[in-house]
Design a protein around this motif. Structure first.
Motif, short mmCIF file in Angstrom:
data_model
loop_
_atom_site.label_atom_id
_atom_site.label_comp_id
_atom_site.label_asym_id
_atom_site.label_seq_id
_atom_site.Cartn_x
_atom_site.Cartn_y
_atom_site.Cartn_z
N SER A 125 37.18 38.72 55.00
CA SER A 125 36.31 38.15 54.39
C SER A 125 36.26 36.30 54.85
O SER A 125 35.34 35.73 55.11
N ASP A 157 38.72 33.94 50.32
CA ASP A 157 38.80 34.60 50.81
C ASP A 157 39.91 34.48 51.53
O ASP A 157 40.46 35.30 52.78
N ARG A 190 32.41 42.69 48.95
CA ARG A 190 33.71 42.59 47.56
C ARG A 190 33.50 43.81 46.63
O ARG A 190 33.83 44.64 46.13
#
Length: 608
Positions: free
Chosen positions: A528, A476, A358
DNA sequence: ATTAGGG
DNA sequence: CCCTAAT
């Protein structure tokens, strides 16, 4: 129609340059970072409204970006090939996709240069192909230095271009998209990207699929046969038509590197080297760059997101609409001419590898009205609209000018932690309007429903929005549902897409089995969801599949609609890797392996 | 926190 | 995919 437009901050013309170099430079120079180029995918509707690109759209691009960036550092020896910068390729890809699908006939490209650039994307060519079979493949497995050099990150093409997926090359399998029906293409599309598509344009579907499987942007416009993850161009279309030298450069370069030409007939033996030459016609592309406009959408990561309408709705709508209206491409674009070519994405210092994915990339979000830096990662792959339509509409009201404004805003505001707040507000507002609970809260998943909903949404606009709380809220994007026990369970069964599988295989080839978290970081930064555990499980399954005999294959058994078979090439690769790592499943000893290389060709047993 | 495995 | 034991 809508077109997806990539908006770019300053220099439109030179995306290429901005590519890699930029990214690197950006790191160094604070200024740039602060004022990153905003690159967003936006769809422009016929009436001029801007709609943020769907997550998928964005995602795909991002995916590449992320991967590339991550991998870039890896470059080893081969670096001769000149590829397009990562950013470029990614952007190019996206542009292509969008433009083709939607606008292909109509749009004319405003900026020849740009489009040209876009086209230019170099395919990640793979070097190693496999026919060499095991030997080569075996080597591949090793991470650090592949003897051959080229494999993996080392591979020339891949290195620079960095399509993260290069490894794959070795896989064999041929997928011919040319003869498939739309329906089949849709299935393949789903398997490849994990989402549905409503696009009926075969060409578009084929191209997208080809790009997905190939990981490269360059896909021929005429023929689509993917061999070992490479696209083989059988058609005559090979000629490179790039108007720009640049384009040609890319392709040529690649060709040179490979040293092979894709011969149409090469199907059999030559394929090993597959190269794909892709010529792309600029004419078709009608991509426009817009400056600065960015998606808005994001909420900050930390904050809880208010439900956004599912992206699907948006996607669907836009697609449908787009077809209806013939839109024009809006080029809000050029509006900002910031000289700076700020990279669209800022990469944080490479060093952060350890950090989450991230943190690696952030992008500026201007649409929301404020530039917000959002961690890249957050994109969820499955349809999550990043922004609300509503918000967009609102902005749109002001007309094109808005875009410009937004851009400016974004630019003007450089680092703005505070901005996040603004963004929030915006979001909130939007959400408020949206908040109405859906009549159909429960399961929007059905297509029919979706469309209905979307229709409603559009029509009424704000009136109802769905807040499907259950759907993915998390950053996510994985929706989790509390279980009775208290645990959280994933709501959807995210089917593994071919792309993911490929990435996984690559990751394993680089890192070896067992290092799932590493692989996750390297290859799944953009996803994610998919935890290291997932990777492990998937690998386990792949292994099983690869060793499973696929003997009679099918026929009867094969469930038609079941998932798409994993290309034999991939299975083969899996097998090879398995051997390398001595992970051969209990039953089948390595003994069988030898035959594998060839036999695999025919096996199509695995299913995603 | 990550892995390996079983379910 | 989930869950858990083992590390």
């Amino acid at each position: 129609m809508e077109t997806v437009v990539g908006v770019e901050g300053s220099d439109e013309g030179k995306c290429e340059e901005s590519g890699v170099e930029k990214s690197s430079s950006s790191l160094s120079s604070p200024k740039q970072i602060a004022d990153p180029v905003v690159y967003k995918l936006v769809r422009v509707e016929g009436d001029g409204r801007l709609v943020p690109a769907t997550d998928d759209e964005v995602m795909e691009v991002e995916e590449f970006l992320v991967d590339e960036k991550i991998e870039l550092p890896v470059v080893t020896d081969a670096g001769n090939v000149e590829c397009i910068s990562n950013e470029e390729s990614s952007s190019g890809k996206s542009h292509k996709e969008s433009s083709e699908g939607l606008s292909h006939s109509e749009n004319t490209e405003p900026d020849a240069k740009l489009s040209a650039r876009l086209e230019e994307i170099v395919p990640s060519s793979d070097l190693s192909l496999d026919d060499s079979h095991i030997n080569e493949s075996a080597r591949i497995g090793e991470c650090s230095k592949p003897p051959d050099g080229p494999i993996e990150s080392g591979s020339p093409a891949s290195v620079i271009c960095n399509s993260s997926k290069p490894d794959f090359y070795t896989l064999k399998g041929e997928i011919c998209l040319d003869n498939l029906s739309i329906r089949e293409l849709h299935g393949l599309f789903r398997a490849t990207f994990g989402r549905e598509t409503t696009v009926k344009d075969k060409l578009w579907l084929k191209r997208r699929i080809a790009m997905g499987l190939t990981n490269s942007c360059d896909v021929s416009t005429t023929t689509f046969t993917i061999l070992d993850n490479k696209l083989v161009n059988k058609g005559t279309d090979n000629s490179f038509q790039n108007a720009d030298g640049m384009l040609t450069e890319g392709s040529d370069g690649e060709a040179k590197n490979l040293g092979y030409e894709t011969s149409p007939t090469s199907h059999s033996s030559q394929m090993e080297n597959h190269q794909i030459v892709l010529g792309k016609r600029l004419g078709n592309l009608s991509v426009e760059l817009d400056c600065g406009s960015d998606d808005l959408q994001m909420e900050h990561r930390g904050a809880k997101r208010v439900r956004k309408p599912t992206k699907r709705y948006i996607e669907e709508l836009s697609e449908v609409e787009s077809r209806d209206y013939t839109p024009k491409v809006i080029s809000s674009a050029k509006t900002t001419g910031q000289g700076q070519t700020s990279p669209k994405y800022c990469i944080r210092p490479p060093g952060n590898a350890p950090l989450n994915e991230r943190t690696i990339v952030t992008r500026l979000d201007s649409l929301g009205g404020s530039g917000v830096q959002v961690p890249f990662v957050s994109r969820v792959r499955r349809s999550r609209p990043r922004k609300n339509i509503m918000a967009l509409m609102k902005f749109d009201s002001s007309g094109m000018g808005v875009a410009a404004k937004l851009v400016q805003e974004a630019l003007s505001v450089r680092s703005s932690p505070p901005e996040s707040e603004h963004a929030d507000k915006v979001l909130k507002v939007r959400s408020a309007s949206e908040q109405i609970q859906p009549l159909f809260a429960a399961e929007p998943e059905k297509d029919k429903r979706r469309s209905i909903m979307s229709t409603i949404e559009l029509g009424k606009n704000l009136g109802l929005k769905q807040t499907d709380s259950s759907e993915d809220n998390s950053d996510d994007g994985i929706a989790t549902v509390p279980t009775a026990k208290g645990g959280m369970r994933r709501k959807h069964h995210r089917a593994w897409t071919l792309v993911e599988v490929i990435k996984l295989v690559e990751g394993v080839s680089k890192c070896g089995t067992g290092r799932w978290s590493e692989i996750k970081r390297l290859s799944f930064a953009s996803y994610s969801y998919r935890t290291s555990v997932d990777l492990k499980d998937k690998w386990r399954n792949l292994l099983k599949a690869s060793f499973a005999q696929t003997p009679p294959d099918d026929g009867i058994n094969s469930r038609k609609h079941a998932s798409v078979p994993i290309p034999a090439a991939i299975l083969l690769k899996v097998r090879e890797l398995a051997e390398m790592h001595a992970q051969v499943p209990p039953n089948l000893g390595p003994g069988k392996l030898p035959s594998v290389s060839r036999s695999v060709h025919q096996t199509r047993s695995g299913y995603l």
